[in-house]
Scaffold this motif. Structure first.
Motif, short mmCIF file in Angstrom:
data_model
loop_
_atom_site.label_atom_id
_atom_site.label_comp_id
_atom_site.label_asym_id
_atom_site.label_seq_id
_atom_site.Cartn_x
_atom_site.Cartn_y
_atom_site.Cartn_z
N PRO A 1 -1.78 -6.68 -5.72
CA PRO A 1 -1.78 -5.23 -5.79
C PRO A 1 -0.51 -4.55 -5.27
CG PRO A 1 -3.05 -5.92 -3.92
CD PRO A 1 -2.62 -7.17 -4.64
N VAL A 2 0.39 -5.29 -4.69
CA VAL A 2 1.60 -4.72 -4.10
C VAL A 2 2.60 -4.36 -5.20
CG1 VAL A 2 3.52 -5.12 -2.50
CG2 VAL A 2 1.29 -6.14 -2.04
N ASP A 3 3.13 -3.14 -5.14
CA ASP A 3 4.23 -2.75 -6.03
C ASP A 3 5.50 -3.28 -5.37
OD1 ASP A 3 6.29 -1.57 -7.44
OD2 ASP A 3 5.49 0.46 -7.32
N PRO B 1 7.11 -1.17 -2.15
CA PRO B 1 5.88 -1.57 -1.45
C PRO B 1 5.42 -0.52 -0.43
CG PRO B 1 7.76 -2.79 -0.61
CD PRO B 1 8.25 -2.00 -1.78
N ASP B 2 4.13 -0.36 -0.35
CA ASP B 2 3.51 0.50 0.65
C ASP B 2 3.18 -0.38 1.86
OD1 ASP B 2 1.88 2.05 2.25
OD2 ASP B 2 0.62 2.77 0.61
N LEU B 3 4.06 -0.36 2.84
CA LEU B 3 3.89 -1.25 4.00
C LEU B 3 2.78 -0.79 4.93
CD1 LEU B 3 7.59 -2.16 4.77
CD2 LEU B 3 5.90 -3.44 3.46
N GLN B 4 2.29 0.43 4.76
CA GLN B 4 1.11 0.86 5.53
C GLN B 4 -0.13 0.14 5.02
OE1 GLN B 4 0.99 2.93 8.19
NE2 GLN B 4 3.22 3.03 8.13
N ARG B 5 -0.25 0.02 3.68
CA ARG B 5 -1.39 -0.67 3.08
C ARG B 5 -1.24 -2.17 3.10
NH1 ARG B 5 -2.72 0.94 -2.76
NH2 ARG B 5 -4.39 -0.55 -2.44
N PHE B 6 0.01 -2.64 2.93
CA PHE B 6 0.27 -4.08 2.80
C PHE B 6 1.35 -4.50 3.81
CE2 PHE B 6 -0.70 -2.35 -1.47
CZ PHE B 6 -1.94 -2.93 -1.64
N PRO B 7 1.01 -4.48 5.10
CA PRO B 7 2.03 -4.75 6.13
C PRO B 7 2.63 -6.15 6.06
CG PRO B 7 -0.16 -4.71 7.09
CD PRO B 7 -0.30 -4.25 5.66
N ASP B 8 1.89 -7.14 5.59
CA ASP B 8 2.42 -8.51 5.52
C ASP B 8 3.59 -8.61 4.55
OD1 ASP B 8 0.53 -9.30 7.32
OD2 ASP B 8 -0.77 -10.26 5.84
#
Length: 79
Positions: free
Chosen positions: A51-53, A57-64
């Motif tokens: 789901p990561v663009d 990338p939205d690092l709040q939603r996908f911090p890894d």
């Protein structure tokens, strides 16, 4: 380009497969049939999805994803 070592940081999940189906040929789309609906395939096995663009990338939603190191690739065509 992301190397295989990035896989653990891509937040891969399983999603039910679906496909686009033409919504119809009505007056709202000029009769061209340019509208589509999503048809879920309820009987199919879920498919892996990232789901990561990766372009933004939205690092709040996908911090890894912040741990991923990308690779630059240049392709040359010989003629």
């Amino acid at each position: 380009l992301l190397p295989p070592s990035a896989a653990p940081f891509l937040h891969e999940t399983r999603c039910p497969p679906a496909r686009f189906v033409r919504a119809g040929r009505g007056e709202t789309d000029g009769g061209s049939g340019g509208c589509f609906d999503v048809a879920m395939d309820e009987e199919a096995t879920p498919v892996p999805w990232v789901p990561v663009d990766v372009a933004k990338p939205d690092l709040q939603r996908f911090p890894d994803f912040g741990m991923v190191a990308s690779c630059a690739v240049e392709v040359r065509v010989r003629r």
